[in-house]
Design a protein around this motif. Structure first.
Motif, PDB file in Angstrom:
ATOM      1  N   ASN A  19      -5.245  10.312  22.258  1.00 27.49           N
ATOM      2  CA  ASN A  19      -4.739  10.619  23.593  1.00 27.49           C
ATOM      3  C   ASN A  19      -5.414  11.876  24.151  1.00 27.49           C
ATOM      4  O   ASN A  19      -5.793  11.917  25.324  1.00 27.49           O
ATOM      5  CB  ASN A  19      -3.222  10.799  23.538  1.00 27.49           C
ATOM      6  N   SER A  20      -5.582  12.882  23.326  1.00 28.53           N
ATOM      7  CA  SER A  20      -6.240  14.110  23.766  1.00 28.53           C
ATOM      8  C   SER A  20      -7.697  13.853  24.147  1.00 28.53           C
ATOM      9  O   SER A  20      -8.186  14.372  25.154  1.00 28.53           O
ATOM     10  CB  SER A  20      -6.181  15.166  22.677  1.00 28.53           C
ATOM     11  N   MET A  21      -8.373  13.048  23.359  1.00 26.21           N
ATOM     12  CA  MET A  21      -9.771  12.729  23.662  1.00 26.21           C
ATOM     13  C   MET A  21      -9.896  11.925  24.959  1.00 26.21           C
ATOM     14  O   MET A  21     -10.801  12.156  25.755  1.00 26.21           O
ATOM     15  CB  MET A  21     -10.411  11.951  22.503  1.00 26.21           C
ATOM     16  N   MET A  22      -9.000  10.996  25.173  1.00 27.43           N
ATOM     17  CA  MET A  22      -9.021  10.203  26.414  1.00 27.43           C
ATOM     18  C   MET A  22      -8.752  11.086  27.633  1.00 27.43           C
ATOM     19  O   MET A  22      -9.410  10.962  28.666  1.00 27.43           O
ATOM     20  CB  MET A  22      -7.986   9.075  26.360  1.00 27.43           C
ATOM     21  N   LEU A  23      -7.807  11.990  27.507  1.00 24.51           N
ATOM     22  CA  LEU A  23      -7.499  12.909  28.601  1.00 24.51           C
ATOM     23  C   LEU A  23      -8.691  13.822  28.879  1.00 24.51           C
ATOM     24  O   LEU A  23      -9.038  14.073  30.041  1.00 24.51           O
ATOM     25  CB  LEU A  23      -6.262  13.736  28.253  1.00 24.51           C
ATOM     26  N   MET A  29     -14.837  13.445  33.557  1.00 27.92           N
ATOM     27  CA  MET A  29     -15.420  12.538  34.539  1.00 27.92           C
ATOM     28  C   MET A  29     -14.972  12.900  35.954  1.00 27.92           C
ATOM     29  O   MET A  29     -15.743  12.798  36.901  1.00 27.92           O
ATOM     30  CB  MET A  29     -15.067  11.089  34.216  1.00 27.92           C
ATOM     31  N   LEU A  30     -13.740  13.333  36.101  1.00 23.93           N
ATOM     32  CA  LEU A  30     -13.234  13.747  37.404  1.00 23.93           C
ATOM     33  C   LEU A  30     -14.002  14.964  37.920  1.00 23.93           C
ATOM     34  O   LEU A  30     -14.423  15.001  39.085  1.00 23.93           O
ATOM     35  CB  LEU A  30     -11.739  14.068  37.306  1.00 23.93           C
ATOM     36  N   VAL A  31     -14.222  15.930  37.073  1.00 24.97           N
ATOM     37  CA  VAL A  31     -14.977  17.127  37.468  1.00 24.97           C
ATOM     38  C   VAL A  31     -16.415  16.766  37.819  1.00 24.97           C
ATOM     39  O   VAL A  31     -16.961  17.243  38.819  1.00 24.97           O
ATOM     40  CB  VAL A  31     -14.921  18.199  36.356  1.00 24.97           C
ATOM     41  N   VAL A  32     -17.035  15.909  37.029  1.00 22.49           N
ATOM     42  CA  VAL A  32     -18.414  15.492  37.300  1.00 22.49           C
ATOM     43  C   VAL A  32     -18.487  14.730  38.619  1.00 22.49           C
ATOM     44  O   VAL A  32     -19.417  14.937  39.413  1.00 22.49           O
ATOM     45  CB  VAL A  32     -18.966  14.648  36.127  1.00 22.49           C
ATOM     46  N   ALA A  33     -17.522  13.858  38.903  1.00 23.09           N
ATOM     47  CA  ALA A  33     -17.520  13.102  40.152  1.00 23.09           C
ATOM     48  C   ALA A  33     -17.404  14.032  41.358  1.00 23.09           C
ATOM     49  O   ALA A  33     -18.111  13.869  42.354  1.00 23.09           O
ATOM     50  CB  ALA A  33     -16.381  12.091  40.152  1.00 23.09           C
ATOM     51  N   ILE A  34     -16.541  15.025  41.277  1.00 20.70           N
ATOM     52  CA  ILE A  34     -16.396  15.983  42.378  1.00 20.70           C
ATOM     53  C   ILE A  34     -17.685  16.793  42.545  1.00 20.70           C
ATOM     54  O   ILE A  34     -18.139  17.032  43.670  1.00 20.70           O
ATOM     55  CB  ILE A  34     -15.184  16.907  42.131  1.00 20.70           C
ATOM     56  N   PHE A  35     -18.279  17.188  41.448  1.00 19.91           N
ATOM     57  CA  PHE A  35     -19.520  17.960  41.492  1.00 19.91           C
ATOM     58  C   PHE A  35     -20.643  17.149  42.122  1.00 19.91           C
ATOM     59  O   PHE A  35     -21.384  17.652  42.976  1.00 19.91           O
ATOM     60  CB  PHE A  35     -19.882  18.395  40.069  1.00 19.91           C
TER      61      PHE A  35
END
Length: 81
Positions: A19-23, A29-35
């Motif tokens: 669960n920690s790895m998935m989070l 991925m969210l940070v990379v998408a925004i960047f």
């Protein structure tokens, strides 16, 4: 806390690790998408050819920037000083 009771062997909480790895992956991925979205917007701004109206607006802004410093400058020959 896993080995408090010496009769039970220590157990690894695989579901918590997964669960920690998935989070971590999701947030990365969210940070990379925004960047990437921000970088695309910035590069598109530089690649675009400005229109005549945009050039005129930019010139007006530059003129204001030249004048705004004089507005707050104290006069050289002030009768109040």
């Amino acid at each position: 806390y896993l080995s408090m009771d010496s009769a039970d062997p220590p157990k690894v909480h695989w579901m918590s690790i997964f669960n920690s790895m998935m989070l971590l992956c999701f947030l990365s991925m969210l940070v990379v998408a925004i960047f990437v979205k921000t970088l695309k917007a910035i590069t598109n701004n530089y690649d675009r050819v400005p229109t005549d109206a945009e050039k005129e607006q930019e010139m007006m802004f530059k003129k204001w920037m030249l004048v705004h410093a004089d507005v707050f400058r104290p006069p050289a020959f002030s009768p109040l000083a």
